[in-house]
Scaffold this motif. Structure first.
Motif, PDB file in Angstrom:
ATOM      1  N   LEU A  96       0.788  -1.237   0.049  1.00  0.00           N
ATOM      2  CA  LEU A  96       0.006  -0.051   0.010  1.00  0.00           C
ATOM      3  C   LEU A  96       0.876   1.280   0.118  1.00  0.00           C
ATOM      4  O   LEU A  96       0.548   2.228  -0.768  1.00  0.00           O
ATOM      5  CB  LEU A  96      -0.838   0.193   1.204  1.00  0.00           C
ATOM      6  N   ARG A  97       1.832   1.154   0.740  1.00  0.00           N
ATOM      7  CA  ARG A  97       2.865   2.313   0.691  1.00  0.00           C
ATOM      8  C   ARG A  97       3.346   2.565  -0.476  1.00  0.00           C
ATOM      9  O   ARG A  97       3.535   3.632  -1.008  1.00  0.00           O
ATOM     10  CB  ARG A  97       3.940   2.384   1.776  1.00  0.00           C
ATOM     11  N   ALA A  98       3.790   1.562  -1.396  1.00  0.00           N
ATOM     12  CA  ALA A  98       4.572   1.560  -2.457  1.00  0.00           C
ATOM     13  C   ALA A  98       3.523   2.278  -3.452  1.00  0.00           C
ATOM     14  O   ALA A  98       3.865   3.123  -4.468  1.00  0.00           O
ATOM     15  CB  ALA A  98       5.009   0.245  -2.983  1.00  0.00           C
ATOM     16  N   GLY A  99       2.213   1.627  -3.480  1.00  0.00           N
ATOM     17  CA  GLY A  99       1.288   2.223  -4.442  1.00  0.00           C
ATOM     18  C   GLY A  99       0.923   3.483  -4.256  1.00  0.00           C
ATOM     19  O   GLY A  99       0.806   4.493  -5.136  1.00  0.00           O
ATOM     20  N   LEU A 100       0.828   3.996  -3.110  1.00  0.00           N
ATOM     21  CA  LEU A 100       0.602   5.573  -2.716  1.00  0.00           C
ATOM     22  C   LEU A 100       1.472   6.243  -3.096  1.00  0.00           C
ATOM     23  O   LEU A 100       1.309   7.457  -3.712  1.00  0.00           O
ATOM     24  CB  LEU A 100       0.052   5.563  -1.076  1.00  0.00           C
ATOM     25  N   HIS A 101       2.585   5.894  -2.776  1.00  0.00           N
ATOM     26  CA  HIS A 101       4.056   6.620  -3.337  1.00  0.00           C
ATOM     27  C   HIS A 101       4.022   6.786  -4.802  1.00  0.00           C
ATOM     28  O   HIS A 101       4.310   7.848  -5.417  1.00  0.00           O
ATOM     29  CB  HIS A 101       5.304   5.966  -2.712  1.00  0.00           C
ATOM     30  N   SER A 102       3.631   5.785  -5.699  1.00  0.00           N
ATOM     31  CA  SER A 102       3.660   5.786  -6.857  1.00  0.00           C
ATOM     32  C   SER A 102       2.729   6.795  -7.560  1.00  0.00           C
ATOM     33  O   SER A 102       2.839   7.515  -8.433  1.00  0.00           O
ATOM     34  CB  SER A 102       3.455   4.510  -7.552  1.00  0.00           C
ATOM     35  N   LEU A 103       1.496   7.063  -6.870  1.00  0.00           N
ATOM     36  CA  LEU A 103       0.738   8.096  -7.470  1.00  0.00           C
ATOM     37  C   LEU A 103       1.145   9.400  -6.915  1.00  0.00           C
ATOM     38  O   LEU A 103       0.507  10.415  -7.497  1.00  0.00           O
ATOM     39  CB  LEU A 103      -0.829   7.654  -6.378  1.00  0.00           C
ATOM     40  N   THR A 104       2.056   9.502  -6.048  1.00  0.00           N
ATOM     41  CA  THR A 104       2.307  10.998  -5.605  1.00  0.00           C
ATOM     42  C   THR A 104       3.736  11.211  -6.282  1.00  0.00           C
ATOM     43  O   THR A 104       4.300  12.459  -6.143  1.00  0.00           O
ATOM     44  CB  THR A 104       2.449  11.096  -4.183  1.00  0.00           C
ATOM     45  N   GLY A 105       4.336  10.569  -6.935  1.00  0.00           N
ATOM     46  CA  GLY A 105       5.652  10.680  -7.543  1.00  0.00           C
ATOM     47  C   GLY A 105       5.392  11.582  -8.458  1.00  0.00           C
ATOM     48  O   GLY A 105       4.566  12.334  -8.950  1.00  0.00           O
ATOM     49  N   THR A 106       6.945  12.318  -9.002  1.00  0.00           N
ATOM     50  CA  THR A 106       6.755  13.363  -9.976  1.00  0.00           C
ATOM     51  C   THR A 106       7.517  13.039 -11.312  1.00  0.00           C
ATOM     52  O   THR A 106       7.440  13.793 -12.004  1.00  0.00           O
ATOM     53  CB  THR A 106       8.115  14.344  -9.358  1.00  0.00           C
ATOM     54  N   GLY A 107       7.843  11.867 -11.723  1.00  0.00           N
ATOM     55  CA  GLY A 107       8.032  11.383 -12.828  1.00  0.00           C
ATOM     56  C   GLY A 107       6.920  11.509 -13.805  1.00  0.00           C
ATOM     57  O   GLY A 107       5.679  11.617 -13.353  1.00  0.00           O
ATOM     58  N   THR A 108       7.371  11.272 -15.165  1.00  0.00           N
ATOM     59  CA  THR A 108       6.340  11.341 -16.202  1.00  0.00           C
ATOM     60  C   THR A 108       5.294  10.255 -15.920  1.00  0.00           C
ATOM     61  O   THR A 108       4.192  10.557 -16.270  1.00  0.00           O
ATOM     62  CB  THR A 108       7.052  11.017 -17.593  1.00  0.00           C
ATOM     63  N   GLU A 109       5.632   9.033 -15.795  1.00  0.00           N
ATOM     64  CA  GLU A 109       4.631   8.055 -15.480  1.00  0.00           C
ATOM     65  C   GLU A 109       3.912   8.084 -14.256  1.00  0.00           C
ATOM     66  O   GLU A 109       2.769   7.768 -14.287  1.00  0.00           O
ATOM     67  CB  GLU A 109       5.270   6.433 -15.697  1.00  0.00           C
ATOM     68  N   THR A 110       4.543   8.508 -13.220  1.00  0.00           N
ATOM     69  CA  THR A 110       3.900   8.370 -11.990  1.00  0.00           C
ATOM     70  C   THR A 110       3.067   9.662 -11.491  1.00  0.00           C
ATOM     71  O   THR A 110       2.320   9.629 -10.520  1.00  0.00           O
ATOM     72  CB  THR A 110       4.773   7.946 -10.883  1.00  0.00           C
ATOM     73  N   GLY A 111       3.691  10.667 -12.040  1.00  0.00           N
ATOM     74  CA  GLY A 111       3.020  12.171 -11.582  1.00  0.00           C
ATOM     75  C   GLY A 111       1.427  12.176 -12.265  1.00  0.00           C
ATOM     76  O   GLY A 111       1.239  13.002 -12.862  1.00  0.00           O
ATOM     77  N   THR A 112       0.725  11.342 -11.485  1.00  0.00           N
ATOM     78  CA  THR A 112      -0.671  11.340 -12.105  1.00  0.00           C
ATOM     79  C   THR A 112      -1.586  12.683 -11.631  1.00  0.00           C
ATOM     80  O   THR A 112      -2.409  12.675 -12.495  1.00  0.00           O
ATOM     81  CB  THR A 112      -1.406  10.117 -11.609  1.00  0.00           C
ATOM     82  N   GLY A 113      -1.357  13.212 -10.743  1.00  0.00           N
ATOM     83  CA  GLY A 113      -2.352  14.112 -10.216  1.00  0.00           C
ATOM     84  C   GLY A 113      -3.640  13.789  -9.653  1.00  0.00           C
ATOM     85  O   GLY A 113      -4.447  14.249  -9.353  1.00  0.00           O
ATOM     86  N   ALA A 114      -3.753  12.430  -9.343  1.00  0.00           N
ATOM     87  CA  ALA A 114      -4.701  11.764  -8.792  1.00  0.00           C
ATOM     88  C   ALA A 114      -5.063  12.416  -7.472  1.00  0.00           C
ATOM     89  O   ALA A 114      -4.217  12.595  -6.443  1.00  0.00           O
ATOM     90  CB  ALA A 114      -4.602  10.276  -8.698  1.00  0.00           C
ATOM     91  N   ARG A 115      -6.380  12.618  -7.032  1.00  0.00           N
ATOM     92  CA  ARG A 115      -6.877  12.984  -5.983  1.00  0.00           C
ATOM     93  C   ARG A 115      -7.391  11.999  -4.884  1.00  0.00           C
ATOM     94  O   ARG A 115      -7.708  12.243  -3.774  1.00  0.00           O
ATOM     95  CB  ARG A 115      -7.689  14.209  -6.035  1.00  0.00           C
ATOM     96  N   ALA A 116      -7.552  10.895  -5.309  1.00  0.00           N
ATOM     97  CA  ALA A 116      -8.177   9.787  -4.451  1.00  0.00           C
ATOM     98  C   ALA A 116      -7.538   8.458  -5.290  1.00  0.00           C
ATOM     99  O   ALA A 116      -7.267   8.216  -6.434  1.00  0.00           O
ATOM    100  CB  ALA A 116      -9.564   9.509  -4.368  1.00  0.00           C
TER     101      ALA A 116
END
Length: 213
Positions: A96-116
């Motif tokens: 879960l930590r790894a997944g949430l981190h991937s949603l908050t990353g700043t890279g091209t693939e992971t910087g999603t801007g998701a809010r939930a």
């Protein structure tokens, strides 16, 4: 923050990312990773990704762990962000930590801007797109906490607004996942009854394999 009532379907899909936890090694299944089990002609990981897509999640992040190379080789996950969790043996909390981190990353693939994040488990094939869509539709803003309920009992999937991610990551240890955080914030959780459209069984043991088709 804009209420969900003011958002189009596409905008909600853009704000709510699917997060599939699929890293477990299937210890009680003789070491067979659950992601690689088959159900209705597809691997469980593919089945769950398809359900998240059908529920309206435009982006899906998948956390892998046990035999990740085999999952990469066999599963059709081309349109997903695949997150490898080298600490998967520490339990669901690490995934879960790894997944949430991937949603908050700043890279091209992971910087999603998701809010939930709409969080689902790979070993619950009885929970399909309809239940996922109900929980996703309850998104309001980044403070949202939503959970499916079965006869009033909280279960999966859960929707975790981005305002809660740091707190969840700080308490997600072992196999507890977000359980401790959600217990502390129970009054804030919106329950969405899904017992009429889903069956929340887990594929944990050999006896549970009877649920697979």
């Amino acid at each position: 923050m804009t209420d969900n009532e003011d958002l189009t379907e596409d905008q909600v899909g853009d704000r709510v990312a699917g997060l599939l936890l699929a890293a477990g090694g299937g210890r009680r299944l003789g070491g067979r990773p659950k992601a690689l089990l088959e159900h209705r002609g597809h691997l469980l990981v593919e089945h769950a990704v398809g359900a998240l897509r059908a529920a309206g999640c435009a982006r899906v992040h998948v956390v892998l762990g046990a035999r990740a190379e085999d999952v990469h080789a066999r599963a059709a996950l081309d349109d997903c962000v695949v997150v490898d969790n080298p600490d998967w043996e520490q339990g669901m909390g690490s995934s879960l930590r790894a997944g949430l981190h991937s949603l908050t990353g700043t890279g091209t693939e992971t910087g999603t801007g998701a809010r939930a994040a709409l969080v689902c488990l790979v070993d619950q094939p009885g929970i399909g797109a309809e239940a996922m869509a109900r929980v996703r539709a309850a998104y309001r803003d980044e403070t949202s906490l939503v959970s499916a309920a079965y006869a009033g009992v909280r279960g999966h999937p859960v929707l975790l607004g981005a305002a809660h991610w740091a707190g969840i990551a700080a308490t997600a240890t072992g196999d507890r996942g977000a359980r401790a955080y959600l217990r502390e914030h129970e009054a804030e959780i919106a329950l969405v009854e899904c017992g009429d459209v889903a069956r929340p069984y887990d594929i944990d043991t050999e006896a549970d394999l009877v649920h697979l088709e």
